[in-house]
Design a protein around this motif. Structure first.
Motif, mmCIF file in Angstrom:
data_model
loop_
_atom_site.group_PDB
_atom_site.id
_atom_site.type_symbol
_atom_site.label_atom_id
_atom_site.label_comp_id
_atom_site.label_asym_id
_atom_site.label_seq_id
_atom_site.Cartn_x
_atom_site.Cartn_y
_atom_site.Cartn_z
ATOM 1 N N GLY A 112 0.815 -1.214 0.000
ATOM 2 C CA GLY A 112 0.000 0.000 0.000
ATOM 3 C C GLY A 112 0.846 1.260 0.000
ATOM 4 N N SER A 113 1.877 1.287 0.826
ATOM 5 C CA SER A 113 2.774 2.451 0.880
ATOM 6 C C SER A 113 3.517 2.644 -0.432
ATOM 7 N N ILE A 114 3.957 1.550 -1.028
ATOM 8 C CA ILE A 114 4.652 1.629 -2.305
ATOM 9 C C ILE A 114 3.709 2.129 -3.391
ATOM 10 N N GLY A 115 2.469 1.660 -3.376
ATOM 11 C CA GLY A 115 1.478 2.145 -4.340
ATOM 12 C C GLY A 115 1.250 3.639 -4.208
ATOM 13 N N ARG A 116 1.171 4.107 -2.991
ATOM 14 C CA ARG A 116 0.999 5.546 -2.740
ATOM 15 C C ARG A 116 2.166 6.342 -3.313
ATOM 16 N N MET A 117 3.391 5.853 -3.078
ATOM 17 C CA MET A 117 4.568 6.524 -3.610
ATOM 18 C C MET A 117 4.561 6.502 -5.139
ATOM 19 N N CYS A 118 4.221 5.347 -5.719
ATOM 20 C CA CYS A 118 4.193 5.234 -7.184
ATOM 21 C C CYS A 118 3.201 6.221 -7.792
ATOM 22 N N PHE A 119 2.039 6.336 -7.196
ATOM 23 C CA PHE A 119 1.058 7.273 -7.724
ATOM 24 C C PHE A 119 1.606 8.696 -7.700
ATOM 25 N N ASN A 120 2.180 9.093 -6.578
ATOM 26 C CA ASN A 120 2.667 10.469 -6.438
ATOM 27 C C ASN A 120 3.894 10.770 -7.285
ATOM 28 N N ALA A 121 4.659 9.745 -7.639
ATOM 29 C CA ALA A 121 5.850 9.952 -8.463
ATOM 30 C C ALA A 121 5.582 9.698 -9.948
ATOM 31 N N GLY A 122 4.409 9.170 -10.271
ATOM 32 C CA GLY A 122 4.102 8.876 -11.666
ATOM 33 C C GLY A 122 4.750 7.591 -12.162
ATOM 34 N N PHE A 123 5.026 6.670 -11.249
ATOM 35 C CA PHE A 123 5.630 5.385 -11.605
ATOM 36 C C PHE A 123 4.536 4.360 -11.862
ATOM 37 N N THR A 124 4.836 3.384 -12.687
ATOM 38 C CA THR A 124 3.933 2.254 -12.915
ATOM 39 C C THR A 124 4.294 1.158 -11.921
ATOM 40 N N LEU A 125 3.281 0.643 -11.234
ATOM 41 C CA LEU A 125 3.507 -0.426 -10.263
ATOM 42 C C LEU A 125 3.038 -1.752 -10.843
ATOM 43 N N HIS A 126 3.953 -2.717 -10.851
ATOM 44 C CA HIS A 126 3.653 -4.086 -11.262
ATOM 45 C C HIS A 126 3.728 -4.945 -10.008
ATOM 46 N N ILE A 127 2.712 -5.749 -9.777
ATOM 47 C CA ILE A 127 2.705 -6.652 -8.629
ATOM 48 C C ILE A 127 2.584 -8.068 -9.166
#
Length: 155
Positions: free
Chosen positions: A16-31
């Motif tokens: 969840g924390s990583i997803g929050r960071m990815c959203f704010n940085a404009g990164f794509t999150l792959h799980i």
């Protein structure tokens, strides 16, 4: 800008924390094959209201992910404690894939051996085993962002 790849994460709050960071940085999150539901309360609590806007890419297994992105393999970087190359000694490029393993086991060795020269580590004292996954992702990914900040798209 960058792809954050979590291979079998085990702690919902970290994801969840990583997803929050990815959203704010404009990164794509792959799980890749999480061992929990990303709809769990703990994931949403850590990700706050950003989680529903993030749209992470979910993969059933590592093989499917690698088949889809194999042409980018030269730009795969693997965070591990099993190397000596510091994360800040690498020149990152927009679009790179930053891989992080599960909190319990790290990344599979056979994955890292696909491009061993792209293994990276966060320096720490010899008596330490590892850092928290969310902390590690933040450290490495923001170094990549710092190096490419001129092309950072604010939205």
């Amino acid at each position: 800008m960058f792809h954050i790849v979590l291979v079998e994460p085990r702690i919902p709050q970290n994801t969840g924390s990583i997803g929050r960071m990815c959203f704010n940085a404009g990164f794509t999150l792959h799980i890749i094959n999480p061992l929990f539901s990303i709809d769990e309360k703990a994931v949403k609590r850590a990700g706050l209201d950003y989680w529903k806007k993030l749209n992470p890419l979910l993969w059933n297994n590592l093989e499917d992910f690698l088949k889809e992105y194999e042409k980018f393999q030269d730009r795969f970087f693997f965070a591990t404690t099993k190397t000596t190359q510091a994360y800040f000694d690498v020149n990152y490029q927009k679009g790179d894939f930053l891989f992080f393993g599960s909190e319990s086991f790290g990344l599979p060795m056979d994955l890292m051996q696909k491009k061993w020269e792209n293994t990276i580590t966060i320096p720490m004292k010899d008596c330490g085993r590892s850092l928290n996954l969310a902390t590690s992702v933040g450290i490495v990914s923001y170094e990549a962002l710092r190096q490419n900040f001129a092309s950072f798209e604010k939205f």
